[in-house]
Scaffold this motif. Structure first.
Motif, mmCIF file in Angstrom:
data_model
loop_
_atom_site.group_PDB
_atom_site.id
_atom_site.type_symbol
_atom_site.label_atom_id
_atom_site.label_comp_id
_atom_site.label_asym_id
_atom_site.label_seq_id
_atom_site.Cartn_x
_atom_site.Cartn_y
_atom_site.Cartn_z
ATOM 1 N N GLN A 171 0.820 -1.214 0.000
ATOM 2 C CA GLN A 171 0.000 0.000 0.000
ATOM 3 C C GLN A 171 0.853 1.263 0.000
ATOM 4 O OE1 GLN A 171 -3.214 -0.107 -0.622
ATOM 5 N NE2 GLN A 171 -3.041 -2.329 -0.656
ATOM 6 N N ALA A 172 1.942 1.243 0.748
ATOM 7 C CA ALA A 172 2.842 2.407 0.784
ATOM 8 C C ALA A 172 3.464 2.636 -0.589
ATOM 9 C CB ALA A 172 3.921 2.214 1.844
ATOM 10 N N ASP A 173 3.859 1.564 -1.259
ATOM 11 C CA ASP A 173 4.418 1.674 -2.611
ATOM 12 C C ASP A 173 3.387 2.239 -3.584
ATOM 13 O OD1 ASP A 173 7.116 0.892 -2.486
ATOM 14 O OD2 ASP A 173 6.625 -1.231 -2.675
ATOM 15 N N THR A 210 0.787 4.139 -2.943
ATOM 16 C CA THR A 210 0.552 5.555 -2.627
ATOM 17 C C THR A 210 1.700 6.418 -3.146
ATOM 18 O OG1 THR A 210 -0.758 4.966 -0.682
ATOM 19 C CG2 THR A 210 0.196 7.191 -0.736
#
Length: 188
Positions: free
Chosen positions: A3-5, A7
């Motif tokens: 999810q961080a990637d 975003t």
């Protein structure tokens, strides 16, 4: 991490940046396929002649409709029935960076089903350039460890997801669909 990637990639793409990311085939350099400036940055990074068209990824056949004049009926079947990644070259691209189109106005688009690249295209809501993460003339990287430091330093964001994946990747099949209904297999 996934999810961080996602975003960070969407933010980078919206800012006109370049990403290094895993696709449904090999590691690729990506950018907003509607931004001519971003596409030109990819050509410069790869040291690639700008007359060599690059393909784009989309998350669904429906999304492809906004970027080509027409989708021949056979394309729907090819997308649905293909068991491996398949790039289709359509005769007339539109709403894309002009430098992304071939000299004849054609554009190569692949609908990705791979977890990361599909989610990225879905969140970004536009097609994303997908070109091998290598300098022109060098071998395409099958895994992250094969990507040159020059490419890594030249992008604005490097995805963490799948960096340790060592599975063997294959390039996509490529089929050109002519406006007159012809079908040409470029790469099986």
């Amino acid at each position: 991490m996934l999810q961080a990637d996602l975003t960070a990639c969407v933010r980078t793409l919206r800012e006109g940046g370049l990403i290094l990311y895993p696709t449904d085939t090999i590691w690729g350099i990506g950018c907003d396929a509607t931004s001519d400036e971003a596409v030109r940055r990819v050509y410069a990074l790869k040291q690639r002649a700008d007359h060599k068209a690059m393909l784009t990824l989309a998350d669904s056949p429906g999304r492809v409709m906004g970027y080509v004049d027409a989708i021949p009926d056979i394309a729907w079947d090819l997308i649905e029935l293909s068991e491996r990644p398949l790039t289709i070259i359509y005769p007339h691209g539109r709403n894309l960076a002009p430098s992304l189109l071939g000299p004849d106005g054609s554009v190569g688009i692949r609908v990705t089903r791979e977890r990361f690249s599909h989610a990225l295209c879905e969140r970004f809501r536009r097609p994303i350039v997908s070109t091998s993460a290598n300098l022109s003339g060098q071998a395409a990287p099958g895994c992250y460890d094969e990507v040159s430091q020059e490419i890594i330093r030249g992008v604005d964001y490097v995805v963490h997801y799948r960096r340790t994946d060592r599975s063997t990747a294959r390039p996509s099949g490529i089929i050109r669909l002519g406006a007159d209904g012809t079908i040409q297999v470029i790469r099986e």
